[in-house]
Design a protein around this motif. Structure first.
Motif, short mmCIF file in Angstrom:
data_model
loop_
_atom_site.label_atom_id
_atom_site.label_comp_id
_atom_site.label_asym_id
_atom_site.label_seq_id
_atom_site.Cartn_x
_atom_site.Cartn_y
_atom_site.Cartn_z
N LEU A 1 53.53 65.69 33.24
CA LEU A 1 54.96 65.50 33.46
C LEU A 1 55.38 64.24 32.70
N LYS A 2 55.52 64.37 31.40
CA LYS A 2 55.67 63.22 30.51
C LYS A 2 56.90 62.38 30.82
N SER A 3 58.00 63.03 31.19
CA SER A 3 59.24 62.28 31.42
C SER A 3 59.11 61.34 32.60
N ARG A 4 58.15 61.59 33.50
CA ARG A 4 57.99 60.77 34.70
C ARG A 4 56.68 59.98 34.67
N GLN A 5 55.92 60.13 33.58
CA GLN A 5 54.61 59.47 33.47
C GLN A 5 53.74 59.81 34.68
N ARG A 6 53.74 61.10 35.02
CA ARG A 6 52.94 61.58 36.13
C ARG A 6 52.20 62.85 35.71
N PHE A 7 51.21 63.21 36.54
CA PHE A 7 50.43 64.41 36.29
C PHE A 7 50.47 65.28 37.54
N LYS A 8 50.30 66.60 37.34
CA LYS A 8 50.23 67.55 38.44
C LYS A 8 48.94 68.32 38.33
N CYS A 9 48.11 68.26 39.37
CA CYS A 9 46.82 68.92 39.35
C CYS A 9 47.01 70.43 39.31
N ALA A 10 46.28 71.11 38.43
CA ALA A 10 46.39 72.55 38.29
C ALA A 10 45.74 73.29 39.45
N ALA A 11 44.86 72.58 40.20
CA ALA A 11 44.15 73.23 41.29
C ALA A 11 44.85 73.04 42.63
N CYS A 12 45.10 71.78 43.01
CA CYS A 12 45.69 71.52 44.33
C CYS A 12 47.16 71.15 44.26
#
Length: 320
Positions: free
Chosen positions: A56-67
């Protein structure tokens, strides 16, 4: 004549100019690489350990594909809930490690154009990280032990007739503290704050391996250490070093700490004296590392430290 390492170009591997020239993206990448060195900066979910993610580049965050847990490079660390941009955070740490005699929160707040409160809490979070580095350390071999008094100054009265003997216990402020230092030659430096120097005997017994060779001055309470250690004494009224017995490295630490307090902070509350002593000890232990290595060491340790319980919400808590 050879040049001292700290005066050489090898000691200067990080600068504010380079940090701000690289910008936010380069600083962000540096934090990711120090948070997840095993994957070269590619994120690992802190909840399930999955390495597949949505960026999530615009927020400098990541989202786990599993959980589907969302996290950032600072989630769950001592930098959690930060408001500073990564480039400003890296710049603050650069200024912090560059200051060999410490840095005041007022100066950092002016350099970064942030509130004093922001600078104060950030610097104490970094000192908390420094303390974690030696939390379980034990010393061996040749170790120096010494103590020094800090704080509690009582200003003499204006008129000579009103002045009292400040050496007497009844005329002291009660704010004076003793920093006891244990310093292994070629090793680490451990510190702790006490009301009386004699309390440092138990500290030495706790953190020094039995059989170590200790060097101390001739203050009587250190005699109790002779039962567990090879205790060597030096009489400072006669010499600072005699037959290889000295406490010069301990005195070097106190010299740095006094200059830090008097020259930068001017006054330090007894409540926080231990944090400043730990800061000075960290600087002593890593004095021959480049500023870039110091910054990476501190950032890496901070990203491996949990959320601070002492400094989170510091300004919102009721006064105690």
């Amino acid at each position: 004549m050879s040049q001292h390492f700290l005066l050489s170009a090898a000691a200067r591997t990080l600068s504010l100019k380079a940090i701000y020239r690289g910008g936010e993206r380069a600083a962000y990448r540096r934090f990711c690489e120090l948070r997840w060195p095993e994957t070269n900066g590619s994120p690992i979910c802190p909840e399930c350990g999955c390495v597949e993610f949505y960026d999530l580049k615009s927020r400098q965050r990541f989202k786990c594909a599993a959980c589907h847990h969302q996290f950032s490079a600072t989630s769950g660390t001592i930098f959690a809930s930060r408001k500073l941009a990564f480039v400003d955070l890296l710049g603050a740490i650069c200024l912090f490690v560059n200051a060999s005699k410490g840095l005041s929160a007022v100066q950092l707040s002016r350099n970064l154009n942030v509130q004093y409160k922001t600078a104060f809490v950030l610097m104490h979070k970094l000192r908390e990280v420094m303390a974690r580095e030696t939390a379980e350390a034990r010393l061996e071999g040749e170790v120096e032990v010494d103590g020094a008094h800090f704080g509690g100054h009582v200003r003499p009265a204006n008129w000579r007739s009103d002045r009292r003997d400040r050496r007497l216990l009844a005329n002291r402020s009660g704010k004076r503290r003793v920093v006891v230092v244990l310093r292994q030659r070629g090793g680490r430096t451990l510190t702790r704050v006490f009301m009386k120097e004699a309390e440092g005997v138990a500290f030495a017994e706790e953190r020094i391996e039995a059989g170590a060779r200790l060097s101390a001055d001739e203050v009587a309470h250190w005699d109790r250490l002779s039962a567990r250690f090879d205790l060597q004494r030096v009489n400072h009224s006669e010499a600072y070093s005699e037959n290889g017995v000295h406490t010069n490295m301990a005195e070097s630490f106190f010299s740095r700490l006094r200059r830090m307090i008097r020259g930068q902070h001017h006054a330090v509350s007894g409540k926080y004296l231990g944090a400043y002593a730990g800061h000075a000890a960290w600087l002593e232990d890593h004095s021959l590392e480049s500023n870039g290595d110091l910054a990476d060491r501190l950032i890496g340790a901070a990203l491996g430290a949990p959320v601070s319980r002492l400094w989170s919400g510091y300004w919102q808590r009721p006064a105690t």
